[in-house]
Design an enzyme around this catalytic site. Structure first.
Site, PDB file in Angstrom:
ATOM      1  N   LYS A  22      10.274 106.999  24.232  1.00  0.00           N
ATOM      2  CA  LYS A  22      10.386 107.381  25.648  1.00  0.00           C
ATOM      3  C   LYS A  22       9.023 107.826  26.186  1.00  0.00           C
ATOM      4  O   LYS A  22       8.714 107.626  27.352  1.00  0.00           O
ATOM      5  CB  LYS A  22      11.458 108.462  25.820  1.00  0.00           C
ATOM      6  CG  LYS A  22      12.885 107.932  25.536  1.00  0.00           C
ATOM      7  CD  LYS A  22      13.270 106.813  26.497  1.00  0.00           C
ATOM      8  CE  LYS A  22      14.670 106.294  26.321  1.00  0.00           C
ATOM      9  NZ  LYS A  22      15.041 105.220  27.248  1.00  0.00           N
ATOM     10  N   TYR A  42      12.992 108.084  18.626  1.00  0.00           N
ATOM     11  CA  TYR A  42      13.527 107.817  19.966  1.00  0.00           C
ATOM     12  C   TYR A  42      12.666 108.500  21.025  1.00  0.00           C
ATOM     13  O   TYR A  42      12.271 107.886  22.017  1.00  0.00           O
ATOM     14  CB  TYR A  42      14.982 108.312  20.066  1.00  0.00           C
ATOM     15  CG  TYR A  42      15.531 108.345  21.475  1.00  0.00           C
ATOM     16  CD1 TYR A  42      15.930 107.177  22.117  1.00  0.00           C
ATOM     17  CD2 TYR A  42      15.647 109.553  22.173  1.00  0.00           C
ATOM     18  CE1 TYR A  42      16.419 107.211  23.413  1.00  0.00           C
ATOM     19  CE2 TYR A  42      16.142 109.596  23.464  1.00  0.00           C
ATOM     20  CZ  TYR A  42      16.531 108.420  24.087  1.00  0.00           C
ATOM     21  OH  TYR A  42      17.018 108.448  25.372  1.00  0.00           O
ATOM     22  N   SER A  59      12.910 109.274  29.598  1.00  0.00           N
ATOM     23  CA  SER A  59      13.652 110.519  29.370  1.00  0.00           C
ATOM     24  C   SER A  59      12.705 111.714  29.453  1.00  0.00           C
ATOM     25  O   SER A  59      11.510 111.583  29.135  1.00  0.00           O
ATOM     26  CB  SER A  59      14.283 110.475  27.984  1.00  0.00           C
ATOM     27  OG  SER A  59      14.806 111.740  27.632  1.00  0.00           O
TER      28      SER A  59
HETATM   29  P1  NAP Z   1      25.241 104.851  27.249  1.00  0.00           P
HETATM   30  O1  NAP Z   1      26.275 105.592  27.984  1.00  0.00           O
HETATM   31  O2  NAP Z   1      25.286 104.809  25.765  1.00  0.00           O
HETATM   32  O3  NAP Z   1      25.191 103.357  27.835  1.00  0.00           O
HETATM   33  C1  NAP Z   1      24.297 102.444  27.281  1.00  0.00           C
HETATM   34  C2  NAP Z   1      24.455 101.090  27.946  1.00  0.00           C
HETATM   35  O4  NAP Z   1      23.526 100.189  27.364  1.00  0.00           O
HETATM   36  C3  NAP Z   1      25.808 100.471  27.757  1.00  0.00           C
HETATM   37  O5  NAP Z   1      26.105  99.648  28.847  1.00  0.00           O
HETATM   38  C4  NAP Z   1      25.622  99.627  26.478  1.00  0.00           C
HETATM   39  O6  NAP Z   1      26.596  98.606  26.520  1.00  0.00           O
HETATM   40  C5  NAP Z   1      24.210  99.108  26.699  1.00  0.00           C
HETATM   41  N1  NAP Z   1      23.388  98.777  25.544  1.00  0.00           N
HETATM   42  C6  NAP Z   1      23.185  99.495  24.412  1.00  0.00           C
HETATM   43  N2  NAP Z   1      22.307  98.869  23.621  1.00  0.00           N
HETATM   44  C7  NAP Z   1      21.917  97.745  24.276  1.00  0.00           C
HETATM   45  C8  NAP Z   1      21.027  96.679  23.985  1.00  0.00           C
HETATM   46  N3  NAP Z   1      20.350  96.617  22.839  1.00  0.00           N
HETATM   47  N4  NAP Z   1      20.889  95.696  24.890  1.00  0.00           N
HETATM   48  C9  NAP Z   1      21.567  95.722  26.049  1.00  0.00           C
HETATM   49  N5  NAP Z   1      22.440  96.680  26.376  1.00  0.00           N
HETATM   50  C10 NAP Z   1      22.603  97.688  25.498  1.00  0.00           C
HETATM   51  O7  NAP Z   1      23.761 105.407  27.585  1.00  0.00           O
HETATM   52  P2  NAP Z   1      23.243 106.179  28.885  1.00  0.00           P
HETATM   53  O8  NAP Z   1      23.354 107.621  28.662  1.00  0.00           O
HETATM   54  O9  NAP Z   1      23.835 105.561  30.085  1.00  0.00           O
HETATM   55  O10 NAP Z   1      21.682 105.836  28.780  1.00  0.00           O
HETATM   56  C11 NAP Z   1      21.053 104.925  29.643  1.00  0.00           C
HETATM   57  C12 NAP Z   1      19.565 105.157  29.603  1.00  0.00           C
HETATM   58  O11 NAP Z   1      19.274 106.503  29.955  1.00  0.00           O
HETATM   59  C13 NAP Z   1      18.909 104.921  28.252  1.00  0.00           C
HETATM   60  O12 NAP Z   1      17.650 104.348  28.446  1.00  0.00           O
HETATM   61  C14 NAP Z   1      18.745 106.318  27.684  1.00  0.00           C
HETATM   62  O13 NAP Z   1      17.677 106.409  26.776  1.00  0.00           O
HETATM   63  C15 NAP Z   1      18.424 107.078  28.973  1.00  0.00           C
HETATM   64  N6  NAP Z   1      18.681 108.512  28.869  1.00  0.00           N
HETATM   65  C16 NAP Z   1      19.957 109.003  28.728  1.00  0.00           C
HETATM   66  C17 NAP Z   1      20.148 110.379  28.646  1.00  0.00           C
HETATM   67  C18 NAP Z   1      21.519 110.995  28.538  1.00  0.00           C
HETATM   68  O14 NAP Z   1      21.605 112.245  28.391  1.00  0.00           O
HETATM   69  N7  NAP Z   1      22.600 110.233  28.627  1.00  0.00           N
HETATM   70  C19 NAP Z   1      19.053 111.231  28.661  1.00  0.00           C
HETATM   71  C20 NAP Z   1      17.777 110.699  28.794  1.00  0.00           C
HETATM   72  C21 NAP Z   1      17.600 109.324  28.909  1.00  0.00           C
HETATM   73  P3  NAP Z   1      27.136  97.760  25.263  1.00  0.00           P
HETATM   74  O15 NAP Z   1      27.641  98.736  24.251  1.00  0.00           O
HETATM   75  O16 NAP Z   1      28.243  96.946  25.908  1.00  0.00           O
HETATM   76  O17 NAP Z   1      25.996  96.945  24.811  1.00  0.00           O
END
Ligand code: NAP
Length: 272
Positions: A181, A177, A164
């Site tokens: 990252k 968190y 991130s």
């Molecule tokens: P999200 O919409 O909350 O989706 C998270 C996904 O991971 C879901 O498929 C969830 O499915 C699964 N998950 C959660 N905990 C898990 C675990 N312990 N083991 C396996 N699967 C797990 O999140 P996102 O925004 O797509 O984020 C994805 C990545 O991008 C993450 O690494 C996050 O840190 C990074 N990121 C996101 C943002 C943002 O603004 N969205 C910004 C910076 C970085 P289930 O609930 O079915 O397990």
């Protein structure tokens, strides 16, 4: 003993000249963690559209099955299994399932992460720190360690670690968190150096604010929101805007890109 010449030849052999009529990831097998919704799902869909067979996974089997059904209905080659990345037995099963179904692994996308707490850092507990480091960092490393020997058998391959922008500019309201990252930015670099002689590239995405359930907490926390505009945030990105770059980094067009953390932030500064 490997010579520079033989390493170069091996690398060049894995780059297929004149393959432009093929999809860029044709015949590749990819595992994507945390891919039942959000950014992971968008990456899984894009890799499959670009020709890969993709194994989706997340903690919740129902969510995985729904995502797999949706992508299959789009004519994509996907399957799914349950994998909580923090559980060793689930990681073992994930790799075994990929090998059982497809016989090999070329690509691993480490996308799953958690953020158990939003608030002042001195209100965090030891349990929270253990959980967030275990799921986001330690489990990422041990899944990669498990997959590497299988990618190595293919002679080349690619690993992406989803980090991130907040790893570069950590914020005390999401302290533990954001520090995980930062650790992942470092892990990308260390692994790229460790695996380059196996022709396995490791790159990272320094992801910006993306419109998913994960970022709801930011949208709903005024103290965090007030920090966004000075950082240069003018809109949230969409998951698909992370997917193309992930596919590119796994493709032969990126064959000489290794150890990079690419900022996908719409312009928020993504550097230490
Ligand atoms: P999200 O919409 O909350 O989706 C998270 C996904 O991971 C879901 O498929 C969830 O499915 C699964 N998950 C959660 N905990 C898990 C675990 N312990 N083991 C396996 N699967 C797990 O999140 P996102 O925004 O797509 O984020 C994805 C990545 O991008 C993450 O690494 C996050 O840190 C990074 N990121 C996101 C943002 C943002 O603004 N969205 C910004 C910076 C970085 P289930 O609930 O079915 O397990």
């Amino acid at each position: 003993m490997l010579s520079l010449e033989s390493l170069t030849n091996n690398c060049l052999m894995s780059i297929m000249p004149g393959a432009s009529s093929q999809k860029p990831l044709q015949h590749k097998v990819a595992i994507v963690t945390g891919s039942s919704y959000g950014i992971g799902l968008a990456i899984a869909r894009r890799l499959a559209r670009d020709g890969a067979h993709v194994l989706l996974s997340s903690r919740n089997l129902e969510n995985v099955e729904k995502a797999v059904q949706m992508l299959k209905a789009e004519g994509l080659s996907v399957s799914g299994t349950q994998c909580h990345v923090g559980k060793k037995e689930d990681r073992d099963k994930l790799v075994a399932t990929a090998l059982e179904q497809y016989g090999k692994i070329d690509i691993l996308i480490c996308n799953a992460a958690v953020n158990p707490f939003v608030g002042p850092i001195f209100e965090t507990t030891e349990e929270m720190w253990k959980k967030v480091f275990h799921v986001n960092v330690i489990s990422t490393f041990f899944l990669i360690k498990l997959v590497v020997p299988h990618i190595q058998k293919q002679g080349s391959g690619s690993i992406i670690i989803c980090s991130s922008f907040i790893g570069y500019i950590p914020h005390p309201y999401v302290g533990p968190y954001s520090i995980t990252k930062t650790a992942l930015l470092g892990l990308t670099n260390v692994l790229a150096q460790s695996l380059r002689f196996m022709n396995i590239r490791v790159n990272g995405l320094a992801i910006g604010l993306i419109n998913t359930s994960f970022s709801k907490v930011i949208r709903n926390t005024p103290v965090l929101q007030s920090k966004l505009i000075p950082l240069g945030v003018y809109r949230f990105g969409e998951p698909e805007e992370c997917a193309g770059i992930a596919s590119f980094l796994c493709s032969e067009d990126a064959s000489y890109i290794n150890g990079e953390n690419i900022a996908v932030t719409g312009g928020i500064r993504g550097r230490l």
